[in-house]
Design a protein around this motif. Structure first.
Motif, short mmCIF file in Angstrom:
data_model
loop_
_atom_site.label_atom_id
_atom_site.label_comp_id
_atom_site.label_asym_id
_atom_site.label_seq_id
_atom_site.Cartn_x
_atom_site.Cartn_y
_atom_site.Cartn_z
N VAL A 272 43.45 53.31 48.34
CA VAL A 272 42.88 52.16 49.04
C VAL A 272 42.68 51.00 48.06
CG1 VAL A 272 40.87 51.31 50.32
CG2 VAL A 272 41.74 53.62 50.76
N GLU A 273 42.20 51.30 46.86
CA GLU A 273 42.01 50.25 45.85
C GLU A 273 43.31 49.52 45.57
OE1 GLU A 273 40.75 49.57 41.16
OE2 GLU A 273 40.95 51.59 41.96
N LYS A 274 44.39 50.27 45.40
CA LYS A 274 45.70 49.67 45.10
C LYS A 274 46.16 48.75 46.22
CE LYS A 274 50.51 50.90 44.12
NZ LYS A 274 51.48 52.02 43.98
N ALA A 275 46.02 49.22 47.47
CA ALA A 275 46.46 48.43 48.62
C ALA A 275 45.63 47.16 48.77
CB ALA A 275 46.38 49.28 49.89
N LEU A 276 44.30 47.28 48.57
CA LEU A 276 43.43 46.10 48.69
C LEU A 276 43.71 45.09 47.58
CD1 LEU A 276 39.97 47.69 49.64
CD2 LEU A 276 41.41 46.26 51.10
N ARG A 277 43.84 45.57 46.36
CA ARG A 277 44.12 44.65 45.24
C ARG A 277 45.46 43.94 45.43
NH1 ARG A 277 40.90 44.65 40.81
NH2 ARG A 277 39.52 46.44 40.40
N ASN A 278 46.46 44.65 45.88
CA ASN A 278 47.78 44.06 46.09
C ASN A 278 47.71 42.96 47.14
OD1 ASN A 278 50.69 44.02 45.64
ND2 ASN A 278 50.85 44.87 47.70
N TYR A 279 46.98 43.22 48.21
CA TYR A 279 46.82 42.21 49.27
C TYR A 279 46.03 41.01 48.77
CZ TYR A 279 44.53 40.04 53.33
OH TYR A 279 44.02 39.15 54.22
N LEU A 280 44.93 41.25 48.09
CA LEU A 280 44.06 40.16 47.63
C LEU A 280 44.74 39.28 46.58
CD1 LEU A 280 40.67 42.08 47.39
CD2 LEU A 280 41.21 40.24 48.98
N GLU A 281 45.49 39.91 45.69
CA GLU A 281 46.09 39.16 44.58
C GLU A 281 47.37 38.44 44.98
OE1 GLU A 281 46.50 42.10 41.56
OE2 GLU A 281 44.32 42.39 41.34
N ASN A 282 47.90 38.75 46.16
CA ASN A 282 49.15 38.12 46.59
C ASN A 282 48.97 37.37 47.91
OD1 ASN A 282 51.20 39.12 44.49
ND2 ASN A 282 50.22 41.03 45.10
N SER A 283 49.11 38.09 49.03
CA SER A 283 49.08 37.43 50.35
C SER A 283 47.80 36.66 50.60
CB SER A 283 49.26 38.49 51.45
OG SER A 283 50.46 39.20 51.27
N ARG A 284 46.65 37.28 50.35
CA ARG A 284 45.38 36.65 50.66
C ARG A 284 45.14 35.43 49.80
NH1 ARG A 284 41.75 34.13 51.79
NH2 ARG A 284 39.77 34.66 52.81
#
Length: 354
Positions: free
Chosen positions: A240-252
């Motif tokens: 979950v941490e990996k998926a959230l960080r990936n989303y926050l650091e790119n798309s979001r």
């Protein structure tokens, strides 16, 4: 849903539902407002809206089907009219609820669960006026409640979970044109949502209410607002941490939200906070490609709860993590029906010797 940048998501939902409730109450007999005022301290506006719709169906039934009220309008009903209803009338109402037409002539059907809820609403409504001696008779207690049959709980198997996440990560190669563009735009967000739901078991309403400030990567926890308004920290693992960080650091990070939605964690393509329906549609869209089961966000919650119980055999831990106030609710869904044991039983009895 209207938005005010000074309001939290939960506060705005409360305001919107309160306004909606007032609108529904204005379509009911005047005396009904006393009942809804009495249950306010122990219920949410959303719950009261559901009750109000249920009670309106009852009075609409009396107007349409009961000759004693053929010259009435909704506003003509008085509390004393409740005593004119017999147990037979209530039984006829139960039958009516199975299939009826709404005020806009839409055909409505009720499952056992829907029928039971509407009857529970009516019993509660009658009990209020009876308890306060405003009526002497309560016909609802003389009528049997609808029988509820147990249904198999739908959840995803471990291989289906893996296939779902793999599909969302890789299905772009099968898309073209606008579909591919939309997928690429929402891929990281959708993976983050699905991984979060499957990895924590939070409710979809808790998911849409998350703000950027609710995430604590130092402790790998998210602060969610549970039913009833209580806040709780739910912890998540490495996936979950990996998926959230990936989303926050790119798309979001690449999106400039609409005013009032700057702090929302999950944004729609319109750059507003995602709605419950939007997440439900997203889950359905992807899940339908890998299983024939009707998968909803709540089924993802059931999937997580089942997996956690199987790994820990600790029903109290499962209840705590899922935010169940009553552990019996957890036992009913996750302990009483142990599919693994039933699957193993299938191979115990041999029909012929090998």
């Amino acid at each position: 849903m209207a938005s005010n940048s000074n309001n939290t998501y939960q506060k705005q939902v409360y305001i919107d539902n309160t306004i909606k409730l007032r609108g529904v109450l204005n379509t009911l007999p005047e005396f009904a407002k006393d009942y809804f005022r009495s249950i306010e301290p122990t219920s949410s506006p959303k719950t009261r809206i559901s009750y109000a719709y249920d009670i309106r169906v009852f009075f609409q039934f009396l107007l349409n089907e009961n000759p004693a009220f053929k010259n009435y309008t909704m506003k003509d009903f008085r509390v004393s009219d409740l005593e004119r209803i017999t147990p037979l009338d209530i039984e006829e109402y139960q039958e009516y609820l199975k299939v009826y037409h709404s005020s806009n002539d839409r055909e409505v059907t009720n499952t056992e669960k829907g029928l039971s809820r509407k009857m529970s609403s009516l019993r509660s409504f009658y009990a209020y006026y009876h308890k306060r001696n405003l009526i002497e008779k309560n016909p609802t207690i003389l009528v049997n409640m609808p029988k509820l049959h147990e249904k198999a709980i739908i959840r995803m198997d471990a291989d289906e979970v893996a296939r779902l996440l793999d599909y969302v990560e890789n299905c772009g190669s099968t898309l073209t044109g606008q579909a591919k563009l939309y997928y690429e735009k929402t891929k990281e967000r959708d993976i983050a949502i699905l991984t979060l739901l499957l990895g924590t078991g939070i409710r979809v309403s808790e998911c849409v209410g998350l703000d950027l400030t609710d995430i604590d990567f130092n402790n790998n926890g998210i602060t969610v607002t549970r039913k009833g308004g209580n806040q709780s920290v739910v912890y998540f693992g490495d996936e979950v941490e990996k998926a959230l960080r990936n989303y926050l650091e790119n798309s979001r990070k690449a999106v400039t939200p609409q005013p009032g939605y700057e702090n929302a964690l999950f944004l729609s393509t319109q750059k507003r906070r995602m709605s419950i329906q939007a997440i439900e549609n997203m889950v359905k869209k992807y899940a339908s490609q890998i299983t024939t089961k009707k998968i909803t966000p709540h089924k993802l919650r059931s999937t997580y709860g089942t997996a956690l119980y199987r790994e820990t055999s600790d029903i109290y831990l499962v209840a705590d993590v899922l935010g169940h106030k009553d552990v019996n609710t957890t036992k009913k869904h996750y302990a009483a029906s142990d599919e693994d044991r039933r699957k193993r039983a299938a191979n115990i009895v041999k029909l012929r010797e090998p």
